[in-house]
Structure formats: structure tokens, C-alpha cells
Design a protein around this motif. Structure first.
Motif, short mmCIF file in Angstrom:
data_model
loop_
_atom_site.label_atom_id
_atom_site.label_comp_id
_atom_site.label_asym_id
_atom_site.label_seq_id
_atom_site.Cartn_x
_atom_site.Cartn_y
_atom_site.Cartn_z
N THR A 124 -11.70 82.83 106.37
CA THR A 124 -10.52 83.66 106.58
C THR A 124 -10.41 84.78 105.55
OG1 THR A 124 -9.15 82.15 105.28
CG2 THR A 124 -9.25 81.78 107.66
N ASN A 125 -9.80 85.85 105.97
CA ASN A 125 -9.62 87.06 105.17
C ASN A 125 -8.73 86.78 103.96
OD1 ASN A 125 -9.73 89.75 104.41
ND2 ASN A 125 -9.09 90.54 106.41
N MET A 126 -8.86 87.60 102.94
CA MET A 126 -8.09 87.40 101.72
C MET A 126 -8.06 88.67 100.90
SD MET A 126 -10.87 85.22 99.46
CE MET A 126 -10.02 85.52 97.90
N GLY A 162 -0.21 87.48 100.77
CA GLY A 162 -1.50 87.22 100.14
C GLY A 162 -1.37 86.25 98.98
N SER A 163 -2.52 85.82 98.47
CA SER A 163 -3.80 86.33 98.92
C SER A 163 -4.40 85.57 100.09
CB SER A 163 -4.79 86.30 97.75
OG SER A 163 -5.04 84.96 97.34
N SER A 164 -3.79 84.43 100.47
CA SER A 164 -4.33 83.61 101.56
C SER A 164 -3.78 84.04 102.91
CB SER A 164 -4.02 82.13 101.31
OG SER A 164 -4.49 81.71 100.06
N GLY A 165 -3.63 85.35 103.10
CA GLY A 165 -3.03 85.84 104.34
C GLY A 165 -3.83 85.54 105.57
N GLY A 166 -5.16 85.57 105.47
CA GLY A 166 -5.99 85.26 106.62
C GLY A 166 -5.80 83.83 107.08
#
Length: 530
Positions: A124-126, A162-166
């Protein structure tokens, strides 16, 4: 390409866990949602290959049919934040400097999920190297809040946090039932609040950090984003164990001591409608000026929920909270500067090609200038300054002292003693004075727009104003940082406003009492706040 033939398989897996049975979407439904939503949301930066998913899915279905499931998570689709090492997918930390890097091993928590039969959907994105509160500082682009898809916002898109937005956006979009994140100062709980999912930060040391790319050693914690509290608990039960490869892992003897006391509190409130005897503290210092009226209203509704079920609500004071934010950024940036020094174009990551045929005098500088994004470079420079001789004594050492005072504040208000510092044999700690949990907002507002989170100016002639705007965004972590400094468990439980974006409220517990926190959070998730 993601497989479509998988969609013809059975629609639901029945997951069993001590006190409940719950249907969750299977991995094939998650694949469908990845195809449907990821192009708009940008939650996943890499998805596992079709053949791998087919094989894992077939094996899981066969075990379910034979009654030989590996665990309650067998067949469950799980996302992995891009700063956890995985041996089959790139681990880039959202950075150009690690683009295409494949780890030779899996992080311990990833390995434990695989052993439990969970199906790893992808990475996942970050925010780059976990540095950001809005997921706008990623080499792979901004993560869009999934709730934008349901509203008419024109060109004003909202951030996922964020930072764990994905990971948060992937769970909110149904691309997985849960996802791993990392929480250094709120990077799980803040996006959970913005995206309307559960965000859980366990006690520091409960889950192994081996294979988690380091931002700040003394603060980094493996976190969990999930559709509900029970799903978060399933993942936590799977990954929470001592790991000799992680020097910060909570040793088994301490786990046993804490778990024995933890279970006493869990069993005490088995009736979800009767919370008589439970004491919830409301820290006065969390009532800050930037707090939106909407969040304050939800906070009051959360207090009423507990009062209506018999819990006692008491105001508490955590006076050192006012030092938490500056202490956190002083410590985190100093540790980040040291940790990211390894990405020098020689030992790790991308190497600049600018001076390949010339003198390599500028190899180090060119590599880091080309590889790191603006926010990472900003924090490295600030951290390096903090570690200089004069500033170290003036800022870093006082920040460490402030951190200890923040920890002591929490120890003073909780009924349960902190067994890291309490060596006496305990008899009945339930009679001590204090509170069992704290209730606070998870964020100062619902999800802001991308424009509100960007630096004030992109004009190269006005760098001072740009840096000032970027630093202003650091205040977004004000609700989550104190728990990170103290290493205590904290969980954000989502509530959705009728005509707006989700808002989360945060429960905080004493160090090590994770199951008790999850038990009360599960009860709290029954609340219908609007």
C-alpha cells in the motif's frame, strides 16, 4: 493484470473467533474492488501476481472445505504498507531512492500472516519513509480519500491521511479486510479517522519490528488498519509474539505478567450494555484551539455513550502534554537523520548516474538530492541540525526528558500500573484510584483537502514561506503523538457524520493492556454517533 476468474468462487469465508462469528469479504472480492477503486484512490502501489493469488486462494478454499484451516485469518485478504519487507513484492517506502527494490526476506509480521493463511494482496501507498500526515509525499502520488467517490467535491479532493494512507484507503474501499501500517506518531490512527476505519497502535514492543524499514527506532510501532475492531484483533492476535530478531520486542516473561492482569480487566466487562465500574478519563489538555466544533460534538457524544452504560466519566490532567509535539519531532527527526544516512548510493538504494564517468566526489550528494523527496530532505536537515553539538544539548536531551515526563503523566492517571517500571508483586490492582482508559479525538477535524495540506507556496523564490507551511502541518499529529511517546496502546474507532466525512475517537490504555483496550473499543464501536 488481476484475475477475474476468481470472482466465480465462493463469496464468503466464515471466520470463527472466541466470542463471535463474522462473514468477511474473500480475497476474490477484494481483487474486484482493487480493479474498481484503485485507479481513483491510489491505495496500492503493487499487487501480487495473478498466478500467486490463484494458488493461494485455491489452497485456502480447499482447507476450508476440508475443515483444516490454518487460523481465523485463513483466506483473508490483507494489505501491507510499503515499508514492510516482502520477498515477492517491491519494498520502496514510497521513495524514488528505493524504486524497484526487492527484499530477500519477509518482515516477521508478514511471515506470521502468511503462516496463518492470510492472502497478501499487495503493498500500500505511503508518505515517503513514513514522513507525512496526509499521504501527499509519496513517489507514487497522493492517496485520495475513498469517501470522495461518494460526494460531489469538484476539484477539491480530500486526503486519506498519512503516513499509512494507502492501508486506510484500501480497507475503506473493501480492497482488503485489514492492512498493516506503521505508527510512529499517529500514522495509523490519523488516516483511520479520515477514512472511517479502525486504526490500532499496539503497545511498543508487542509486535515485531524486524523487517520494518526504520523511521525512528524508539517510536516506530507496527499498526493495524481494519474494517472493524474484531478484524483488527484477529490480525493483532496473529502477529503479536516475541521475536528474538527484534531487540525491542517485549520479552515473554513481561508478556505473561501483563497478560495475566490484562485478562482480569477483559473478563470484568463482558456485558456490553453494562459498563458499571469502568472509569473513563477525559484529558483536559486535549481540548486545543484548532479542534473543530464537529469533532468536539462527537467527543461529547462519545462521553454520553459511556455514561449511558454506567461508566464513570472523570476529567484528568496530563500537564506534560503541551511538550509532547515538540519533543516528538525533536526525537523523531534526529533518529530519522541517523537512520536514513545509510541511503548513500553505496550501501543501499538508487545510485546517481550524474558523475558516472567523472570524479565521484559528488556521488553521495547527488544520490540523496535525486532520490529523496522534499519532505524527507527537510526532515533530514532538521534532524541533522538537532544532532549537532550545541543543539543536541539544548534540544535533544531536554526532549528526552520531556518524553519521560509525558510517560509519567499517563502512569499517574491509569488504575493499572506500568509493569515496565513496577516490580512489586501485585494483588488486586482493580481497587487502585485512577482511570481505566482515556477518551480523546483522533484528529482535529474530518479529512482536509489536498490543497489545505500542501505547503503554502511552491514558488522557488519563497522557500521560507513554503517551509513554514510544511512545518504547520506537523500540528495534525497533536492528538496522537503523546501515546507514541509513552509507548502505550491506542485505537481510533470510526464514526461517520450523516452528510460529511468520517471522524474517529481515540481510546488510550495503560502500557501492555492491549486486549482490554480492544474489548472496550469493540463495545464503543456499537455507538451510532451522528
Amino acid at each position: 493484470m488481476l484475475t477475474r476468474s476468481l470472482l466465480t468462487r465462493r463469496s464468503f469465508i466464515l471466520i470463527h473467533h472466541d466470542k463471535y462469528t463474522k462473514n468477511i469479504s474473500t480475497w476474490n472480492q477484494a481483487i474486484d474492488n482493487v480493479q474498481l477503486h484503485n485507479p481513483q484512490v491510489n491505495a496500492f502501489v503493487a499487487v501480487e501476481e495473478r498466478q500467486v493469488l490463484e494458488n493461494l486462494g485455491s489452497q485456502s478454499m480447499q482447507r476450508h472445505e476440508q475443515g483444516t484451516t490454518l487460523s481465523p485469518l485463513d483466506g483473508a485478504p490483507i494489505g501491507i504498507k510499503d515499508n514492510f519487507c516482502t520477498e515477492t513484492l517491491p519494498t520502496t517506502c514510497g521513495s524514488k531512492i528505493l524504486e524497484g527494490f526487492i527484499s530477500p526476506y519477509d518482515a516477521t509480521v508478514v511471515q506470521r500472516l502468511k503462516q496463518a493463511g492470510a492472502i497478501i494482496m499487495g503493498k500500500t501507498n505511503m508518505d515517503e519513509f513514513g514522513m507525512g500526515a496526509a499521504n501527499i509525499y509519496s513517489h507514487y502520488g497522493t492517496v485520495i480519500n475513498p469517501h470522495d467517490q461518494e460526494k460531489e467535491n469538484g476539484n477539491k479532493r480530500h486526503v486519506a491521511g498519512g503516513s499509512s494512507g494507502g492501508s486506510a484507503a484500501a480497507v475503506a474501499s473493501g480492497m482488503c479486510i485489514a492492512a498493516l501500517g506503521s505508527d510512529t506518531g499517529g500514522s495509523v490512527r490519523l488516516p483511520a479517522s479520515y477514512c472511517g476505519v479502525v486504526g490500532y497502535k499496539p503497545s511498543y514492543g508487542r509486535c515485531s519490528r524486524y523487517g520494518l524499514v526504520t523511521y525512528a527506532n524508539s517510536l516506530d510501532t507496527v499498526g493495524i488498519l481494519a474494517q472493524d475492531v474484531n478484524s483488527a484483533r484477529l490480525v493483532y492476535d496473529t502477529i503479536s509474539a516475541y521475536d528474538s530478531k527484534d531487540p525491542t520486542s517485549m520479552p515473554n516473561n513481561l508478556r505473561t505478567r501483563i497478560d495475566d492482569q490484562d485478562q482480569k480487566f477483559v473478563s470484568r466487562w463482558h456485558n456490553k450494555d453494562d459498563l458499571t465500574g469502568l472509569v473513563i478519563g477525559i484529558p483536559q489538555e486535549y481540548y486545543v484551539d484548532p479542534l473543530s466544533e464537529t469533532v468536539i460534538d462527537f467527543w461529547r457524544q462519545g462521553i454520553r455513550f459511556f455514561k449511558e452504560r454506567g461508566a464513570t466519566i472523570v476529567p484528568v490532567s496530563l500537564p506534560m502534554t503541551r511538550f509532547a509535539l515538540p519533543a516528538y519531532f525533536t526525537i523523531a527527526l534526529a533518529e530519522a537523520s541517523s537512520n536514513l544516512a545509510r541511503y548513500d548510493g553505496v550501501r543501499y538504494g538508487r545510485r546517481s548516474q550524474a558523475n558516472r564517468e567523472e570524479d565521484d566526489e559528488f556521488l553521495y550528494a547527488d544520490t540523496r538530492a535525486e532520490g529523496f523527496g522534499s519532505e524527507v530532505k527537510r526532515r533530514i536537515m532538521l534532524g541533522t541540525h538537532i544532532l549537532t553539538a550545541g543543539t543536541y544539548d539544548k534540544n535533544f536531551l531536554p526532549a528526552q526528558k520531556a518524553r519521560r515526563l509525558v510517560q509519567e503523566d499517563f502512569d499517574k492517571v491509569f488504575i493499572q500500573p506500568n509493569l515496565l517500571h513496577h516490580d512489586e508483586k501485585m494483588t488486586d490492582i482493580t481497587e487502585n484510584k485512577g482511570v481505566h482508559l482515556l477518551l480523546t479525538p483522533s484528529a482535529m477535524s474530518p479529512a482536509p483537502t489536498i490543497e489545505e495540506c500542501l505547503p503554502e507556496s511552491d514558488d522557488s523564490n519563497d522557500k521560507r514561506k513554503e517551509h513554514h507551511g510544511a512545518v504547520d502541518t506537523y500540528v495534525n499529529d497533536v492528538m496522537t503523538v503523546p501515546a507514541s511517546l509513552a509507548g502505550i496502546p491506542a485505537i481510533s474507532v470510526p464514526f461517520e457524520k450523516s452528510n460529511g466525512f468520517p471522524i474517529g475517537l481515540q481510546l488510550l490504555g495503560q502500557y501492555g493492556y492491549d486486549q482490554f483496550l480492544l474489548e472496550i473499543a469493540d463495545i464503543f464501536s456499537l455507538a451510532k454517533l451522528k
